[in-house]
Design an enzyme around this catalytic site. Sequence first.
Site, PDB file in Angstrom:
ATOM      1  N   THR A   1       7.663  -3.511  23.848  1.00 18.98           N
ATOM      2  CA  THR A   1       7.315  -3.984  22.504  1.00 18.98           C
ATOM      3  C   THR A   1       6.535  -5.301  22.569  1.00 18.98           C
ATOM      4  OG1 THR A   1       9.515  -4.961  22.416  1.00 18.98           O
ATOM      5  CG2 THR A   1       9.238  -2.857  21.332  1.00 18.98           C
ATOM      6  N   THR A   2       6.963  -6.197  23.455  1.00 18.05           N
ATOM      7  CA  THR A   2       6.260  -7.481  23.602  1.00 18.05           C
ATOM      8  C   THR A   2       4.865  -7.238  24.178  1.00 18.05           C
ATOM      9  OG1 THR A   2       8.388  -8.486  24.057  1.00 18.05           O
ATOM     10  CG2 THR A   2       6.458  -9.797  24.560  1.00 18.05           C
TER      11      THR A   2
ATOM     12  N   ASP B   1      17.213  -0.232  25.265  1.00 11.78           N
ATOM     13  CA  ASP B   1      15.877  -0.104  25.868  1.00 11.78           C
ATOM     14  C   ASP B   1      15.953   0.755  27.124  1.00 11.78           C
ATOM     15  OD1 ASP B   1      14.937  -1.702  23.931  1.00 11.78           O
ATOM     16  OD2 ASP B   1      14.357  -3.391  25.192  1.00 11.78           O
TER      17      ASP B   1
ATOM     18  N   ASP C   1      13.796  -9.460  22.954  1.00 14.05           N
ATOM     19  CA  ASP C   1      13.215  -8.146  22.675  1.00 14.05           C
ATOM     20  C   ASP C   1      12.165  -8.330  21.577  1.00 14.05           C
ATOM     21  OD1 ASP C   1      13.146  -5.220  22.719  1.00 14.05           O
ATOM     22  OD2 ASP C   1      13.998  -5.372  20.726  1.00 14.05           O
TER      23      ASP C   1
END
Length: 546
Positions: free
Chosen positions: A94-95, A387, A61
């Site tokens: 997020t990545t 998530d 994550d």
Amino acid sequence: MAGQPIFILREGSQRTRGREAQSNNIMAAKAVAEAVRTTLGPKGMDKMLVDSLGDVVITNDGATILKEMDIEHPAAKMIVEVSKTQDDEVGDGTTTAAVIAGELLKKAEELIEQDVHPTIIASGYRMASEKAGEIIKTLAKSVTRENRDILINISGTAMTGKGAEATKEVLANVTVDAITSIADEDNNVDMDNIKVEKKAGARIEETELIKGMIIDKERVHTNMPKKVENAKIALINTAIELKDTEVDAEISITSPEMLQSFLDQEEKMIKDLVDKVTGSGANVVFCQKGIDDMAQHYLAKAGVFAIRRVKKSDMQKLARATGGKLVTNVDEITEADMGKADLVEEKKIGGDPMTFVTGCDNPKAVSILLRGGTEHVIDNIERALNDSLRVVGVAIEDEKLVAGGGSPEVEVALRLQEYAATLSGREQLAVKAFAEALEVIPRTLAENAGLDPIDMLMELRAHHEKGVKTAGLNVYEGKVIDMWEAGVVEPLRVKTQAINAAAESAVMILRIDDIIASRQGAPGPSAEDMVPNLPPGMGGMPGMDM
């Protein structure tokens, strides 16, 4: 004073300017984006992070990795901020946000080397970001909470690549049930109404949704019933014990009979307190504060199931789950304040006693009992589940979806190339660079799956040129397929937020051309240093009356 040095910065401060400052910042930001890039997509790898205490975190994550990395460089921290904002706003992507930000800066660096001014690049990036937002909205499709299959697909997409693939179906069903149960009439989803309890020692498939609450506590007295059916639940905020007096008081006892009558009176007051609670019809008591030993005895005698020192947040969730009211004054407790549940039961899970409140009518707060083989496995699954919960919540709130698998990025990149051709100024170069930067997502998906990124990107472009707007990359088979039909879908907000946040932080980093870093604790020059040859203690400015 002629020719005297003037110290503006304290001793030991560092200053970097111009091109050097820009390339330092861009290099640091690119390094951070590169650190999380290999975790992107279904075939992304995990990172193991060990902190100073030796605690291990295994995750892919983006936000968790960047948070645990403890980054020092100020420009690199801005990329961490992008990832953190994405996590707070949407919970997933997020990545993606960090990788796009890094790629935008990489493309900007190439333009700076061609003598394009950073403010022009910044202005072009802003135009491109706005246009990208408009384009991506045209790709969105509608969804409502009734489309259960689509919501399960969204949940599955969010969990893919996070160690939860094998149990994706179980977790996706739990996620969708939990979110639809707490969403209100206006489709608002408050994530605080979902409690996730982790217990190691079982298979992930045994994870279950409890339409009610799990409290990680046991009953206060062994003589109390372990199981109460048709529970009437009193939620008490205050302690069930005698209060201390407001003023300092002293009781003078001169004989054993007086002491005995004092103790009897104390006992009677506690019994009255318990009688008020049981008189309201309560057969289960959750107390936020303490329960006196004598009160425990009387509650057990009355066959009441009681738990003490329940967390405030759990008390509020219990109120929402059971429909009860939080009672602050035991004297005023009534039957109308009671919450209701079919069953309150103490069970042993993973060797620890826990209390389950189940069978609530239309609960507005629910619990998920998350199981897994070991602590590390369960922590990783919890991140995937969080998530997934956030993403399904966002989909229900916004009711808008786009296809996944790199398809929106390729489509937006193509449309931005067309848009760039309509511009005449140097911003055209920046808009083109922005379009190329977005293609880093499908390229990275291919790289992480061991496919040829150039071939895959060409094939994707060819499909999009033909008008297949939802064509994306199936990394398992190395083919371009229709992502919408394959059920790989994400909420629109995941994409718009990632592109906006990445563009804004890239622009901010580009506009910096001077870095002044003051060394902490470095003493500044004294007045004597500033104005030489003064007598000791005469550190004033020339011409001042000392």
